[in-house]
Enzyme design. Sequence first.
Site, short mmCIF file in Angstrom:
data_model
loop_
_atom_site.label_atom_id
_atom_site.label_comp_id
_atom_site.label_asym_id
_atom_site.label_seq_id
_atom_site.Cartn_x
_atom_site.Cartn_y
_atom_site.Cartn_z
N GLY A 174 0.89 -1.30 -0.03
CA GLY A 174 0.13 -0.15 -0.10
C GLY A 174 0.75 1.31 0.11
O GLY A 174 1.86 1.08 -0.06
N ASN A 175 0.41 2.18 0.22
CA ASN A 175 0.94 3.83 0.17
C ASN A 175 0.49 4.48 1.40
O ASN A 175 -0.86 4.17 1.74
CB ASN A 175 1.10 4.28 -1.26
CG ASN A 175 -0.15 4.79 -1.67
OD1 ASN A 175 -0.85 5.65 -1.33
ND2 ASN A 175 -0.53 4.10 -2.94
N ARG A 176 0.85 5.71 1.36
CA ARG A 176 0.59 6.56 2.70
C ARG A 176 -0.48 7.51 2.23
O ARG A 176 -0.89 8.33 2.98
CB ARG A 176 1.80 7.23 3.39
CG ARG A 176 2.59 6.15 4.00
CD ARG A 176 3.97 7.03 4.29
NE ARG A 176 3.67 8.13 5.12
CZ ARG A 176 4.55 9.17 5.29
NH1 ARG A 176 5.73 8.82 4.49
NH2 ARG A 176 4.39 10.31 5.96
#
Length: 369
Positions: A174-176
């Site tokens: 995932g990413n932020r």
Amino acid sequence: MVPTAAALEFVGAPTWSALSGKPVATDVWTGVHEVPHVRIGQEADLVVVAPATADLLARAAHGQADDLLTSTLLTARCPVVFAPAMHTEMWEHPATRANVATLRDRGVLVIEPAEGRLTGKDTGKGRLPDPDEIFEVCREVLVRGTTTLDLAGRHVVVSAGGTREYLDPVRYLGNRSSGLQGYALARAAAARGAEVTLVAANVTLPDPAGVKVVRVETTAQLRQEVVTAAASADAVVMAAAPADFRPTAVSDAKIKKASDGSAPVVGLTQNPDILLEISTERARPGQVIVGFAAETGDDTGSVLDLARAKLARKGCDLLVVNDVSGGAVFGSPDNEAVVLAADGAAVDVPRGSKAALAHVIWDQVADRL
Ligand code: CTP
């Protein structure tokens, strides 16, 4: 505080008065010496009707002035916001559709009701949006200081959040991305009168009032929903951070640790580039497409050089460029950016709220529609 007679069946006048700290009146025959049926509307900076029933919409659309609220609506020259709430059948009835269209044509902001549980056991469209989100719409309308609903009659699509690419049923890459900028864009567009579809990838923020929220997890799902919504859209803003890669294989079962201490090797496949796809295969002529780019600059070029190259490569009309060399903007309530246009224009947006940046982006979109 101006409740209708029907509102007083739900909540009594003493409760309205005590909670608001303001006098409460419902008819035009109380305090006549102060001419309240004219004065309240004339003095208002904003009139908000929440919840607005089918009956109230009908009376407002026909210019009736048979109680203090409808008289106030006729005398008000400030922005007016209605937040309708009713059963789905009433909302969908041709009479209500016509009344809503009449009010919108007059420059009134009628917020789309939310979908969900209604007063009875049924669920559907007609639910009052979250009151905090109605407040946000009202704040946006007041901050803009104008009744110009320049996106009225337009359908806009906004993507927000970060996608997840699953390795197995419990693990993902995932990413932020927080989704804050995309949600600010959706909220701002709704406050400017647009029909808004928000495709949200893994965002936990409350639904903006008047916005259709479609939830997705993966880049493939995000692509599917954006392409579907874009078919009827006047503008698409890709504020989401789709993962560029996904695991080549997704395990049906949770991947176990190997007894010999070895770690699994994860192969990655490139995901489709949604922005590139919708920009090259425009669903509608004249559709305005906006991308985002987080750049740091490197030895091949400055932030703006790289951004100009990305704008050309992606084929979109506008690119909102964040310089992230000094630290990321993820999760921050603020943002600063340069909005680059394919026609060569560039607008500097100094550090400010994500809502303020959202309005600059919609200004640029509205100019090109
Ligand atoms: N985007 C997209 N689909 C992807 C990846 C990105 O539509 N699979 C969109 C984002 O929503 C954003 C824009 O493309 O609007 C910029 O994304 P970015 O990842 O910065 O672009 P890349 O082409 O991946 O460029 P880079 O080589 O710099 O990573």
